[in-house]
Design an enzyme around this catalytic site. Structure first.
Site, PDB file in Angstrom:
ATOM      1  N   HIS A   1       1.074  -0.958   0.048  1.00 15.68           N
ATOM      2  CA  HIS A   1      -0.111   0.182   0.143  1.00 15.68           C
ATOM      3  C   HIS A   1       1.132   1.353  -0.227  1.00 15.68           C
ATOM      4  O   HIS A   1       1.468   1.235   1.628  1.00 15.68           O
ATOM      5  CB  HIS A   1      -1.138  -0.091   1.510  1.00 15.68           C
ATOM      6  CG  HIS A   1      -2.444   1.596   1.192  1.00 15.68           C
ATOM      7  ND1 HIS A   1      -3.279   1.548   0.785  1.00 15.68           N
ATOM      8  CD2 HIS A   1      -1.667   2.245   1.559  1.00 15.68           C
ATOM      9  CE1 HIS A   1      -3.711   2.022   0.434  1.00 15.68           C
ATOM     10  NE2 HIS A   1      -2.970   2.956   1.430  1.00 15.68           N
ATOM     11  N   CYS A   2       1.168   2.083  -1.123  1.00 17.20           N
ATOM     12  CA  CYS A   2       1.961   2.622  -1.639  1.00 17.20           C
ATOM     13  C   CYS A   2       1.191   3.854  -2.649  1.00 17.20           C
ATOM     14  O   CYS A   2       0.792   3.331  -2.923  1.00 17.20           O
ATOM     15  CB  CYS A   2       3.109   2.781  -0.895  1.00 17.20           C
ATOM     16  SG  CYS A   2       3.310   1.435  -2.874  1.00 17.20           S
ATOM     17  N   HIS A   3       1.674   4.919  -2.412  1.00 15.47           N
ATOM     18  CA  HIS A   3       1.216   6.121  -3.745  1.00 15.47           C
ATOM     19  C   HIS A   3       2.104   6.485  -3.915  1.00 15.47           C
ATOM     20  O   HIS A   3       3.302   6.666  -4.532  1.00 15.47           O
ATOM     21  CB  HIS A   3       0.035   7.033  -2.738  1.00 15.47           C
ATOM     22  CG  HIS A   3      -1.361   6.366  -2.317  1.00 15.47           C
ATOM     23  ND1 HIS A   3      -1.845   5.659  -2.404  1.00 15.47           N
ATOM     24  CD2 HIS A   3      -1.462   6.470  -0.602  1.00 15.47           C
ATOM     25  CE1 HIS A   3      -2.679   5.454  -1.738  1.00 15.47           C
ATOM     26  NE2 HIS A   3      -2.229   5.688  -0.651  1.00 15.47           N
TER      27      HIS A   3
ATOM     28  N   TYR B   1      -7.977  17.246  -1.393  1.00  7.55           N
ATOM     29  CA  TYR B   1      -6.646  17.384  -0.667  1.00  7.55           C
ATOM     30  C   TYR B   1      -5.696  18.112  -2.373  1.00  7.55           C
ATOM     31  O   TYR B   1      -6.158  17.092  -2.788  1.00  7.55           O
ATOM     32  CB  TYR B   1      -6.033  17.240   0.418  1.00  7.55           C
ATOM     33  CG  TYR B   1      -5.647  14.907  -0.185  1.00  7.55           C
ATOM     34  CD1 TYR B   1      -4.280  15.135  -0.463  1.00  7.55           C
ATOM     35  CD2 TYR B   1      -6.949  14.506  -0.251  1.00  7.55           C
ATOM     36  CE1 TYR B   1      -4.269  13.883  -0.547  1.00  7.55           C
ATOM     37  CE2 TYR B   1      -5.837  13.383  -0.044  1.00  7.55           C
ATOM     38  CZ  TYR B   1      -5.091  12.970  -1.196  1.00  7.55           C
ATOM     39  OH  TYR B   1      -4.627  11.463  -1.337  1.00  7.55           O
TER      40      TYR B   1
ATOM     41  N   ARG C   1     -10.202   0.549  -6.964  1.00 14.23           N
ATOM     42  CA  ARG C   1     -10.231   0.597  -5.118  1.00 14.23           C
ATOM     43  C   ARG C   1     -12.098   1.368  -5.175  1.00 14.23           C
ATOM     44  O   ARG C   1     -11.643   2.529  -5.807  1.00 14.23           O
ATOM     45  CB  ARG C   1      -9.248   1.406  -5.150  1.00 14.23           C
ATOM     46  CG  ARG C   1      -9.243   1.926  -3.202  1.00 14.23           C
ATOM     47  CD  ARG C   1      -7.664   2.854  -2.714  1.00 14.23           C
ATOM     48  NE  ARG C   1      -7.803   3.294  -1.449  1.00 14.23           N
ATOM     49  CZ  ARG C   1      -6.895   4.035  -0.843  1.00 14.23           C
ATOM     50  NH1 ARG C   1      -7.866   5.296  -1.360  1.00 14.23           N
ATOM     51  NH2 ARG C   1      -7.247   4.000   0.287  1.00 14.23           N
TER      52      ARG C   1
ATOM     53  N   ARG D   1     -14.397  12.346   3.693  1.00 12.83           N
ATOM     54  CA  ARG D   1     -14.058  13.508   3.422  1.00 12.83           C
ATOM     55  C   ARG D   1     -12.896  13.512   2.669  1.00 12.83           C
ATOM     56  O   ARG D   1     -12.374  14.490   2.214  1.00 12.83           O
ATOM     57  CB  ARG D   1     -12.570  13.439   5.263  1.00 12.83           C
ATOM     58  CG  ARG D   1     -11.712  12.561   5.117  1.00 12.83           C
ATOM     59  CD  ARG D   1     -10.946  12.993   6.445  1.00 12.83           C
ATOM     60  NE  ARG D   1     -10.222  11.443   6.528  1.00 12.83           N
ATOM     61  CZ  ARG D   1      -9.172  10.972   5.827  1.00 12.83           C
ATOM     62  NH1 ARG D   1      -8.708  12.222   4.858  1.00 12.83           N
ATOM     63  NH2 ARG D   1      -8.880   9.836   6.880  1.00 12.83           N
TER      64      ARG D   1
ATOM     65  N   HIS E   1      -6.419  -0.119   6.038  1.00 11.43           N
ATOM     66  CA  HIS E   1      -5.685  -0.219   6.752  1.00 11.43           C
ATOM     67  C   HIS E   1      -7.211  -0.754   8.286  1.00 11.43           C
ATOM     68  O   HIS E   1      -7.334   0.125   8.927  1.00 11.43           O
ATOM     69  CB  HIS E   1      -5.814   1.631   7.802  1.00 11.43           C
ATOM     70  CG  HIS E   1      -5.534   1.959   6.348  1.00 11.43           C
ATOM     71  ND1 HIS E   1      -4.542   1.658   6.064  1.00 11.43           N
ATOM     72  CD2 HIS E   1      -5.531   3.073   5.489  1.00 11.43           C
ATOM     73  CE1 HIS E   1      -3.981   2.387   4.505  1.00 11.43           C
ATOM     74  NE2 HIS E   1      -4.299   3.268   4.398  1.00 11.43           N
TER      75      HIS E   1
ATOM     76  N   ASP F   1       2.318   3.090   3.673  1.00 11.01           N
ATOM     77  CA  ASP F   1       1.666   4.051   3.157  1.00 11.01           C
ATOM     78  C   ASP F   1       1.979   5.826   2.121  1.00 11.01           C
ATOM     79  O   ASP F   1       1.604   6.570   2.663  1.00 11.01           O
ATOM     80  CB  ASP F   1       0.304   4.401   3.640  1.00 11.01           C
ATOM     81  CG  ASP F   1      -1.255   5.489   3.954  1.00 11.01           C
ATOM     82  OD1 ASP F   1      -0.802   5.025   2.452  1.00 11.01           O
ATOM     83  OD2 ASP F   1      -1.580   6.221   4.169  1.00 11.01           O
TER      84      ASP F   1
ATOM     85  N   ASN G   1      -2.090  13.733   3.558  1.00  8.37           N
ATOM     86  CA  ASN G   1      -3.050  14.426   5.674  1.00  8.37           C
ATOM     87  C   ASN G   1      -2.965  14.058   6.420  1.00  8.37           C
ATOM     88  O   ASN G   1      -3.325  13.624   7.060  1.00  8.37           O
ATOM     89  CB  ASN G   1      -4.810  13.805   5.075  1.00  8.37           C
ATOM     90  CG  ASN G   1      -5.824  14.212   3.776  1.00  8.37           C
ATOM     91  OD1 ASN G   1      -5.128  15.569   3.448  1.00  8.37           O
ATOM     92  ND2 ASN G   1      -6.157  13.479   2.560  1.00  8.37           N
TER      93      ASN G   1
HETATM   94  C1  0GY Z   1      -4.540   6.562   2.572  1.00 11.60           C
HETATM   95  C2  0GY Z   1      -5.486   7.474   3.133  1.00 11.60           C
HETATM   96  C3  0GY Z   1      -5.605   8.757   2.627  1.00 11.60           C
HETATM   97  C4  0GY Z   1      -5.857   9.471   1.621  1.00 11.60           C
HETATM   98  C5  0GY Z   1      -6.433   8.577   0.574  1.00 11.60           C
HETATM   99  O1  0GY Z   1      -7.188   8.111  -1.777  1.00 11.60           O
HETATM  100  C6  0GY Z   1      -6.508   8.500  -0.541  1.00 11.60           C
HETATM  101  O2  0GY Z   1      -6.980  10.199  -1.099  1.00 11.60           O
HETATM  102  O3  0GY Z   1      -6.349   7.673   0.363  1.00 11.60           O
HETATM  103  C7  0GY Z   1      -5.668   9.041   4.142  1.00 11.60           C
HETATM  104  O4  0GY Z   1      -5.940  10.750   3.844  1.00 11.60           O
HETATM  105  O5  0GY Z   1      -6.816   8.563   5.121  1.00 11.60           O
HETATM  106  O6  0GY Z   1      -4.266   4.981   2.931  1.00 11.60           O
HETATM  107  O7  0GY Z   1      -3.632   6.882   1.634  1.00 11.60           O
END
Ligand code: 0GY
Length: 289
Positions: free
Chosen positions: A27-29, A45, A120, A126, A177, A245, A250
């Site tokens: 889980h990473c972005h 955001y 997903r 939020r 999570h 993550d 955020n």
């Molecule tokens: C995460 C958590 C967040 C954001 C996102 O899709 C997203 O923008 O998942 C968060 O702010 O809780 O798991 O990356």
């Protein structure tokens, strides 16, 4: 463009824990860079740019081999940055996309070729204007034919309302999570027990024992979150995943040191067998088979 929250840790420590060979950060972005991959106008955001090169450098620094890169809400349903990172990562990367209902079969096949293996659905209010469930169910039926699965992001308070929908989904369902428990309530509280019952009742449910930094009330070393992850790893050793993550969108309370996050792993997966399942065998089965 200014980010809404702190930048990611500039020089994470080297963890004390050595992941087993072939370990997967599941889980990473990647975010942007905005100049090449602009953020969605509908985003809730604005993140810091977190390009693929930094992600792959972190992977190597932490002792991991592979990444599962998850499309985050700030890029909406435009997966260009994700696909670009997957192409660069090659066999060492897989992806989880966010798709609009009008996506074509040709586009889905191109995503598969790039390494996407899941979609997903985000239910965190939020972060997104939550899509209608009928649309999501249609998407799930289409991606099931490709052998993909569904990743869901929800908060514990919404689990009961969402459960009938989750049960309807025709694929494996990975819950991000740990379903975001309120750790102040403890593992024995009925909320977390409901989550365990869902996992117990149907083996299509998997979960990520990730994000202690988001759930913790005490901060590093995240001792208050450990019992939650440990319980899930013990109860469902073959249906758990772990991820950093990174780059931690955020996070306002503090920005975690990714080395410290890796050092939580041996506290929740306390044996070499449990670590091998969590970090290698489970993600390989789900994303690389
Ligand atoms: C995460 C958590 C967040 C954001 C996102 O899709 C997203 O923008 O998942 C968060 O702010 O809780 O798991 O990356």
């Amino acid at each position: 463009m200014d980010a809404d929250y702190r930048p990611f840790h500039p020089n994470p420590s080297k963890p004390g824990f050595t992941p087993p060979p072939g370990a997967v950060d599941a889980h990473c972005h990647v975010f942007g860079p905005a100049a090449r991959f602009p953020y969605a106008p509908t985003r809730k955001y604005t993140p810091c740019d977190a390009p693929k090169e930094k992600l792959f450098a972190l992977r190597d620094h932490l002792g991991f081999t592979r990444n599962v890169i998850v499309q985050a809400s700030c890029h909406g349903s435009n997966n260009d940055a994700l696909i670009d990172a997957l192409r660069s990562g090659g066999e060492l990367a897989r992806g989880v996309a966010v798709v609009a209902p009008d996506i074509s079969d040709t586009e889905l096949k191109a995503m598969h070729a790039a390494g996407v293996r899941a979609v997903r659905f985000n239910f965190v209010k939020r972060l997104v204007d939550v899509a209608p469930k009928t649309e999501q169910l249609e998407i799930a039926k289409r991606i099931a034919k490709l052998g993909w699965h569904v990743v869901v992001y929800l908060e514990a308070a919404d689990l009961e309302e969402l459960t009938p929908f989750l049960l309807q989904l025709p694929t494996t369902v990975v819950i991000d999570h740990m379903g975001r428990p309120d750790v102040a309530k403890g593992v024995d509280h009925e909320d977390f027990q409901s989550f365990i019952n869902l996992m117990q009742g149907n083996d299509k449910f998997w979960t990520k024992v990730s994000c202690p930094e988001r759930l913790s009330l005490t901060g590093p070393d995240y001792g208050d979150v450990v019992p939650f992850g440990q319980t899930l790893v013990e109860r469902f050793p073959d249906r758990v995943l772990w991820g950093t993550d990174w780059p931690h969108p955020n996070m306002n309370s503090h920005m975690p040191d990714d080395g410290t996050l890796v050092d939580v792993i041996p506290k929740i997966a306390t044996t070499p067998d449990a670590q091998q399942a969590l970090l290698v065998d489970n993600p390989m089965r789900l994303y690389w088979a």
